[in-house]
Design an enzyme around this catalytic site. Structure first.
Site, PDB file in Angstrom:
ATOM      1  N   GLU A 241      -4.539   2.345  -4.556  1.00 14.62           N
ATOM      2  CA  GLU A 241      -3.088   2.361  -4.424  1.00 14.62           C
ATOM      3  C   GLU A 241      -2.570   1.074  -3.799  1.00 14.62           C
ATOM      4  OE1 GLU A 241      -4.687   4.550  -0.734  1.00 14.62           O
ATOM      5  OE2 GLU A 241      -5.245   4.225  -2.822  1.00 14.62           O
TER       6      GLU A 241
ATOM      7  N   ASP B  21       0.858  -1.189   0.000  1.00 12.15           N
ATOM      8  CA  ASP B  21       0.000   0.000   0.000  1.00 12.15           C
ATOM      9  C   ASP B  21       0.891   1.234   0.000  1.00 12.15           C
ATOM     10  OD1 ASP B  21      -2.938   0.964   0.486  1.00 12.15           O
ATOM     11  OD2 ASP B  21      -1.680   2.160   1.821  1.00 12.15           O
TER      12      ASP B  21
END
Length: 594
Positions: free
Chosen positions: A493, A450
């Site tokens: 993301e 992440d």
């Protein structure tokens, strides 16, 4: 000498003169027949060696002997569509000393009747033999697919022949007859059987391949192609006479009445196969409707033929074949020009077949073509080349369809922004990893990644800059992945890396290399340097007795990732089932969490 005796003497002289004139007339009539020497015969066509006369079908030998004949030259071989009788006469002279066995063969296998009248030298009356296509095959005097007459001419003698050829119903007439020595005839039959056996063998193999492929792939177009090949073979079994000789020798009606049905059936299936192969409904709607219209006409013609209509259906069948020969190559050419790559083979196949088909139709339908039905040989060779090329075309089409399918699957499993896989691909590859693990027991791990503070990047630099950062992550992941690893964009993301490794430490080092390189190489976008970091959560998925589902592995990797973010981000954390004291190193050793 008295006046009475003088009259008797005069009448006697008159009788002698008349007798001599009659003998001369008879000798002249005999010599008037064109003569062919058969003493050294191998094979010899009667073209330019015989004479012919066109008459009514009820004409007799008496009429034929009195008629005026014309030379049987190239211009007379094809007589077009006709229901008249055609007489051919010739003298076969054997100048040798030994008897000569010979066989007379007509060019086509579908001539209805030949009445053979023959007389030996010195004979006064003609003997007669009737050859007919309208009786069971076993009743033929010569066991051959075409009507044939076998005879022996004695040495130093001759045989006079009168042939009456005609159809019971109007059809295409050819006056091509060929003489064979008996041994040459037998050799010709063996060679024919070998060649035609090869033709039907190839056609049968291609048909079976199409049926198998259609069954395996469940492709309707391939089944249609198999039916088209079967219709082609059936049509040629009729035209060659092999069907009547070997498959339906008792089906006299079908052998004689099935030709035009087979032509219409061939046209119908040619349209159906072209529609499926070229996908005309999608690409050429108006042309698709035209093909459908032709199919309806063909179906109507088949129905009318079954009801007994003949002459209109004869013309309809020839007309349909002509339209097929013109329309299908034009459609396939249009598809090729529009970028349908596999249509090129369709163009080649139908162009070859159409040229030979039009030549054969011209031979059958018109009396302007200066050759017999020899064009049927060209047409049959064209049909074989067409079948082979269509098989190549079908193969290329199936490969193209498969490539399109794989591309569609790939696009469905791919993230459009980064080019990495998506969740669907992760699920699919997970199943493959499970199968491999069952075989070799090599552990499987998941790295969940992440980006730290990615929303800030979007807010400060814009979404285009954020997209560039995501693409940079994708490049970095591909650089550190092996071909056997699965790398996807999980969403937003978040990224995931599913891989096989010997232990968790090696996986942690991979995650660390990716983390450090990402942190050390800011993304440059429009002359702006974008600093960024990422965090990773790692979990074992398949190891020893441990087998996690997709949901479980994502859940455990997320827990480790959450722990890393809570610890300050920019780190790699390993999920542990048993609670342990977390390792606070960020680059020299793994973080542990429970």
């Amino acid at each position: 000498m008295t006046e009475k005796s003088s009259k008797r003497l005069g009448s006697r002289w008159l009788m002698v003169v008349l007798g001599v004139l009659a003998l001369c007339g008879h000798a002249y009539a005999e010599s008037a027949l064109p003569t062919v020497d058969v003493s050294r015969l191998e094979s010899l066509p009667l073209l330019d060696r015989a004479e012919y006369w066109v008459a009514d079908r009820d004409s007799t030998l008496v009429d034929a002997e009195k008629a005026s004949y014309r030379p049987l030259d190239a211009g007379a071989i094809n007589q077009g569509i006709s229901d008249r009788a055609y007489w051919v006469r010739v003298r076969l002279s054997n100048t040798g000393k030994t008897p000569k066995d010979w066989v007379l063969v007509h060019e086509t296998s579908y001539l209805d009747h030949i009445e053979v009248y023959y007389r030996e030298a010195g004979g006064t009356d003609f003997r007669h033999q009737s050859l007919s296509d309208r009786v069971p095959f076993a009743e033929r005097p010569v066991d051959y697919r075409k009507l044939s007459f076998e005879h022996i001419t004695l040495g130093q003698s001759h045989t006079d022949l009168y042939l009456k050829a005609y159809y019971q119903k109007a059809d295409s007439v050819s006056l091509q007859f060929t003489l064979y020595d008996e041994s040459a005839f037998e050799r010709m039959v063996r060679e024919e059987n070998l060649l035609f056996g090869g033709y039907y063998g190839i056609l049968l193999v291609l048909t079976l391949i199409a049926l198998i492929v259609g069954t395996v792939l469940r492709r309707t177009s391939v089944y249609t192609y198999a039916l088209f090949l079967a219709a082609t073979g059936f049509q040629w079994l009729l035209l060659n006479g092999y069907g009547f000789q070997y498959l339906w020798p008792e089906r006299v009606y079908w052998h004689n009445e099935g030709f035009h049905i087979s032509y219409l059936l061939f046209s119908l299936l040619a349209c159906e196969f072209s529609k499926a192969f070229l996908r005309t409904a999608e690409r050429f709607p108006s042309t698709h409707r035209l093909l459908q219209g032709l199919q309806l006409v063909a179906l109507g013609g088949i129905g009318l033929r079954w009801l007994g209509f003949y002459v209109p259906i004869l013309h309809l069948a020839f007309g349909m074949l002509t339209l097929i020969a013109l329309v299908i190559p034009a459609i396939s050419w249009r598809a090729w020009r529009q970028g349908v790559r596999y249509a090129r083979w369709y163009v080649f196949a139908w162009s070859i077949y159409s040229v030979s088909l039009i030549l054969s139709l011209a031979s059958a339908y018109l009396n302007l073509v200066p050759w017999g039905m020899q064009s049927l040989t060209l047409l049959q060779l064209g049909s074989l080349l067409e079948a082979v090329l269509l098989t190549v075309a079908m193969s290329e089409r199936l490969l193209s369809v498969e490539a399109e399918r794989r591309k569609a699957v790939e696009l469905a499993n791919k993230d459009p922004l980064t080019g990495l896989g998506n969740r669907r691909q992760l699920q699919k590859q997970y199943e493959s990893f499970c199968e491999q693990f069952t075989r070799d027991r090599v552990p499987v791990f998941l790295i969940m990644i992440d980006l730290d503070h990615f929303k800030v990047v979007n807010d400060i630099y814009g979404h285009d800059a954020g997209d560039q950062v995501l693409r940079e992550v994708a490049r970095l992941l591909r650089a550190h992945c092996r071909t056997s690893d699965v790398c996807i964009r999980y969403g937003g993301e978040e990224f995931a890396l599913l891989l096989r490794a010997e232990g968790v430490d090696s996986v942690w080092h991979i995650a660390e290399r990716i983390r450090r390189e990402f942190a050390q190489h800011p993304t440059v976008y429009l002359d702006q340097r974008i600093e960024h970091t990422l965090s990773s959560g790692i979990t074992s998925v398949l190891e020893g007795d441990r087998i996690l589902s997709v949901n479980q592995m994502m859940k455990y990797a997320d827990k480790a990732l959450y722990q890393g973010k809570a610890a300050g981000r920019n780190c790699s954390i390993i999920y542990r089932d048993d609670p342990v004291e977390p390792d606070l190193r960020t680059s020299d050793g793994p973080h542990l969490t429970s």
